[in-house]
Design a protein around this motif. Structure first.
Motif, PDB file in Angstrom:
ATOM      1  N   TYR A  33     -12.685  -1.699  12.837  1.00 27.84           N
ATOM      2  CA  TYR A  33     -13.599  -0.349  11.780  1.00 27.84           C
ATOM      3  C   TYR A  33     -14.880  -0.124  12.118  1.00 27.84           C
ATOM      4  O   TYR A  33     -15.440   0.751  12.286  1.00 27.84           O
ATOM      5  N   PHE A  67      -7.122   6.687   3.926  1.00 24.09           N
ATOM      6  CA  PHE A  67      -7.098   6.542   5.374  1.00 24.09           C
ATOM      7  C   PHE A  67      -5.910   7.483   5.821  1.00 24.09           C
ATOM      8  O   PHE A  67      -5.822   7.562   7.269  1.00 24.09           O
ATOM      9  N   ASN A  77      -7.965  -5.116  14.209  1.00 22.98           N
ATOM     10  CA  ASN A  77      -7.867  -4.188  13.234  1.00 22.98           C
ATOM     11  C   ASN A  77      -9.717  -4.007  13.207  1.00 22.98           C
ATOM     12  O   ASN A  77     -10.776  -4.783  13.068  1.00 22.98           O
ATOM     13  N   ASN A 109      -1.837 -10.552   8.550  1.00 24.92           N
ATOM     14  CA  ASN A 109      -2.554  -9.646   9.381  1.00 24.92           C
ATOM     15  C   ASN A 109      -3.819 -10.067   8.186  1.00 24.92           C
ATOM     16  O   ASN A 109      -3.686 -10.497   6.893  1.00 24.92           O
ATOM     17  N   GLU A 110      -5.168 -10.109   9.152  1.00 17.29           N
ATOM     18  CA  GLU A 110      -6.380 -10.059   8.989  1.00 17.29           C
ATOM     19  C   GLU A 110      -6.477 -11.596   7.783  1.00 17.29           C
ATOM     20  O   GLU A 110      -6.714 -11.163   6.222  1.00 17.29           O
ATOM     21  N   HIS A 124       1.440  -8.841   5.088  1.00 15.90           N
ATOM     22  CA  HIS A 124       0.018  -8.380   4.759  1.00 15.90           C
ATOM     23  C   HIS A 124      -0.493  -8.515   3.300  1.00 15.90           C
ATOM     24  O   HIS A 124      -0.586  -7.749   1.700  1.00 15.90           O
ATOM     25  N   TRP A 125      -0.735  -9.412   3.415  1.00 13.95           N
ATOM     26  CA  TRP A 125      -1.311 -10.162   1.110  1.00 13.95           C
ATOM     27  C   TRP A 125      -0.642 -10.269  -0.042  1.00 13.95           C
ATOM     28  O   TRP A 125      -1.111 -10.602  -0.475  1.00 13.95           O
ATOM     29  N   GLU A 179      -5.539   1.669  -1.308  1.00 11.83           N
ATOM     30  CA  GLU A 179      -6.943   0.859  -0.886  1.00 11.83           C
ATOM     31  C   GLU A 179      -6.719  -0.262  -1.431  1.00 11.83           C
ATOM     32  O   GLU A 179      -7.920  -0.302  -2.162  1.00 11.83           O
ATOM     33  N   TRP A 180      -6.215  -0.971  -1.647  1.00 13.90           N
ATOM     34  CA  TRP A 180      -6.762  -2.671  -2.177  1.00 13.90           C
ATOM     35  C   TRP A 180      -7.310  -1.902  -3.608  1.00 13.90           C
ATOM     36  O   TRP A 180      -7.473  -1.578  -4.618  1.00 13.90           O
ATOM     37  N   GLN A 225       1.070  -1.044   0.230  1.00 14.95           N
ATOM     38  CA  GLN A 225       0.124   0.117  -0.292  1.00 14.95           C
ATOM     39  C   GLN A 225       1.022   1.000  -0.217  1.00 14.95           C
ATOM     40  O   GLN A 225       0.358   2.467  -0.248  1.00 14.95           O
ATOM     41  N   TRP A 267      -4.880   3.504  11.690  1.00 10.82           N
ATOM     42  CA  TRP A 267      -4.471   3.349   9.839  1.00 10.82           C
ATOM     43  C   TRP A 267      -5.104   4.616   9.958  1.00 10.82           C
ATOM     44  O   TRP A 267      -6.232   4.869   9.426  1.00 10.82           O
ATOM     45  N   GLU A 315      -5.465  -1.593  14.369  1.00  9.77           N
ATOM     46  CA  GLU A 315      -5.601  -0.788  13.135  1.00  9.77           C
ATOM     47  C   GLU A 315      -7.033  -0.583  13.511  1.00  9.77           C
ATOM     48  O   GLU A 315      -8.289  -1.195  14.148  1.00  9.77           O
TER      49      GLU A 315
HETATM   50  C1  FCB Z   1      -7.912  -3.481   6.342  1.00  8.33           C
HETATM   51  C2  FCB Z   1      -6.525  -3.458   6.246  1.00  8.33           C
HETATM   52  C3  FCB Z   1      -6.138  -2.570   5.893  1.00  8.33           C
HETATM   53  C4  FCB Z   1      -6.649  -1.164   5.398  1.00  8.33           C
HETATM   54  C5  FCB Z   1      -8.006  -1.089   6.256  1.00  8.33           C
HETATM   55  C6  FCB Z   1      -8.420   0.219   5.573  1.00  8.33           C
HETATM   56  O1  FCB Z   1      -8.866  -4.015   6.512  1.00  8.33           O
HETATM   57  O2  FCB Z   1      -5.476  -4.435   6.460  1.00  8.33           O
HETATM   58  O3  FCB Z   1      -4.548  -2.788   4.763  1.00  8.33           O
HETATM   59  O4  FCB Z   1      -6.649  -1.420   4.004  1.00  8.33           O
HETATM   60  O5  FCB Z   1      -8.447  -1.926   6.037  1.00  8.33           O
END
Ligand code: FCB
Length: 448
Positions: free
Chosen positions: A292, A422, A290, A164-165, A120-121, A413-414, A19, A406, A359
């Motif tokens: 949100y 962000f 993480n 990560n996730e 991280h992916w 952002e993916w 990222q 984060w 995050e």
């Molecule tokens: C999470 C990710 C991070 C970022 C945030 C917004 O799922 O770990 O890389 O994209 O969302």
């Protein structure tokens, strides 16, 4: 004490390699699934990719100084597997290890503790070509990469996260296909869940040593039923199972949730792999959360949304429901109390286990004013509300050890590309100029 927080509390900001780094072809880095995916037309909302991103690969020293100037004492970054082992297995690239050594040393020189995430992916593309996370071999290659990286850097990095996730890697990568590698394999995506968790367990077993802390960063969230009807309550059970219990229970209690395996028709497949559970459930030093937003779900009669292309395999008919809460630009409802709820849920599974918010943040369409500032009042409000939840928990004696915003920087952002910001620091992608946003200025004053 700083504003009600103990002096040992960790205050950080987070990023992830693909990222922010850019420099995708520099110093021997190999291609990852995100290079391939982002360069596939139609995959990224604004057609951008991470080739340059924030050019953090060349600007990390400036960025770490910025982080330290905000009063933060920790930096969570991720290590790009394709920089260290460019083809995913076999030859190690010393230039990749050197880069992260310089990054970690720069943190230490600035009084900043490095927190490294090993995955991280950005899976090396050759490993995806050989089956990706759907095959067991990838977990073993992850262990090898983790061991090489840890051996080289354990003198400067004392806080490690394996994955990560993994929910996103499995269910967005192989379920809905919204993320790299963009595959849609239905309930087979649960194989990816197991191989990711096995990779975590194998890596942890290979790298764990005294004097350092080892954990994982997950994205659990409170799941609510839209009504008390049996169908809606069952929908909530199913999504809570896929999102939360499928990860938390094997990691923290050493068992997969039987109902989730039944929902997805994978009971027999998992039964053959029971011998992996002790590795997956080996003790952790901390869990990173993480957070949100919460999710509210319903199960309207007869609605099946494209089975085979879903992030909730086996529960395709479940829909997310708008509850009228205010939302960020992502359409994610804002509810700071959800952070408390999910931390308490984990604490019940593993009392005493140190937890971190690894995050937390929000996207808004920032604009630079004529004075050259960014007045992101909504992000500031989001940040303040979630920090307040942390403060309450800490004052109650809850084992919460740190908070990472984060993100440090606006970044790629993916699937949204550069169309979602962000950062607590603004990035002008044309010039790479950094502008400290009002939210970051608030955080600096809060920590001062
Ligand atoms: C999470 C990710 C991070 C970022 C945030 C917004 O799922 O770990 O890389 O994209 O969302």
């Amino acid at each position: 004490m700083t504003n009600g927080f103990p002096s040992g509390f960790t205050w950080g900001a987070a990023t992830a390699s693909y990222q922010v780094e850019g420099a995708v072809a520099s110093d021997g880095r190999g291609p990852s699934i995100w290079d391939t995916f982002a360069h596939t037309p139609g995959r990224i909302a604004d057609g951008t990719n991470g080739d340059v991103a924030d050019d953090h690969y060349h600007r990390f020293a400036e960025d770490i100084r910025l982080l330290a100037d905000l009063g933060l004492n920790a930096y969570r970054f991720s290590i790009a597997w394709p920089r260290i082992v460019p083809t995913g297995s076999g030859a190690v690239n010393p230039a990749g290890l050197d880069f992260y050594r310089r990054l970690a040393e720069t943190c230490l020189e600035n009084g900043v503790t490095p927190y490294a995430t090993l995955y991280h992916w950005d899976l090396p593309q050759p490993l995806e070509d050989a089956g990706g996370w759907l095959v067991r071999d990838t977990a073993e290659r992850f262990r090898d990469y983790a061991a090489v990286t840890h051996d080289a850097l354990s003198d400067v990095i004392k806080h490690w996260m394996t994955l990560n996730e993994p929910w996103c890697s499995a269910f967005l990568g192989y379920g809905s296909g919204e993320h790299a590698p963009g595959r849609t394999v239905g309930t087979e995506a649960l194989k990816a869940v197991h191989h990711l968790l096995l990779g975590h367990g194998l890596a942890l077993d290979a790298i764990r040593s005294d004097g350092a802390a080892y954990g994982i960063a997950l994205n659990p969230a409170p799941i609510h039923a839209a009504s008390d009807s049996p169908a809606d309550r069952d929908a909530a059970r199913r999504i809570d199972g896929l999102r939360n219990r499928l990860f938390l229970e094997p990691l923290l209690t050493g068992r997969y949730p039987a109902d989730v395996l039944e929902d997805t028709g994978t009971t027999a497949w998992f039964a053959e792999r029971e011998a992996d559970l002790p590795l997956i459930g080996a003790p952790l030093d901390f869990v990173g959360v993480n957070y949100y937003c919460p999710t509210t779900v319903a199960a309207p009669d007869g609605l099946i949304s494209a089975p085979g292309t879903s992030s909730q395999p086996g529960s395709e008919n479940v829909v997310a429901v708008d509850t009228g809460l205010p939302e960020t630009q992502m359409g994610w409802p804002i509810q700071a109390s959800g952070l408390r709820d999910i931390l308490v849920t984990i604490n019940k599974l593993a009392p005493e286990l140190p937890l971190y918010v690894t995050e937390n943040g929000s996207a808004y369409p920032d604009v630079v004013t004529a004075d050259g500032t960014v007045e992101d009042d909504e992000r500031l409000d989001y940040l303040r509300r979630h920090v307040a939840v942390c403060k309450d928990l800490v004052s109650e004696g809850f084992p919460l050890k740190g908070y990472f915003a984060w993100s440090l920087l606006d970044n790629f952002e993916w699937a949204w590309g550069h169309s979602r910001r962000f950062g607590i620091v603004y990035v002008d992608y044309a010039t790479q100029e950094r502008i400290v946003k009002k939210s970051a200025r608030w955080l600096r004053d809060f920590l001062a």
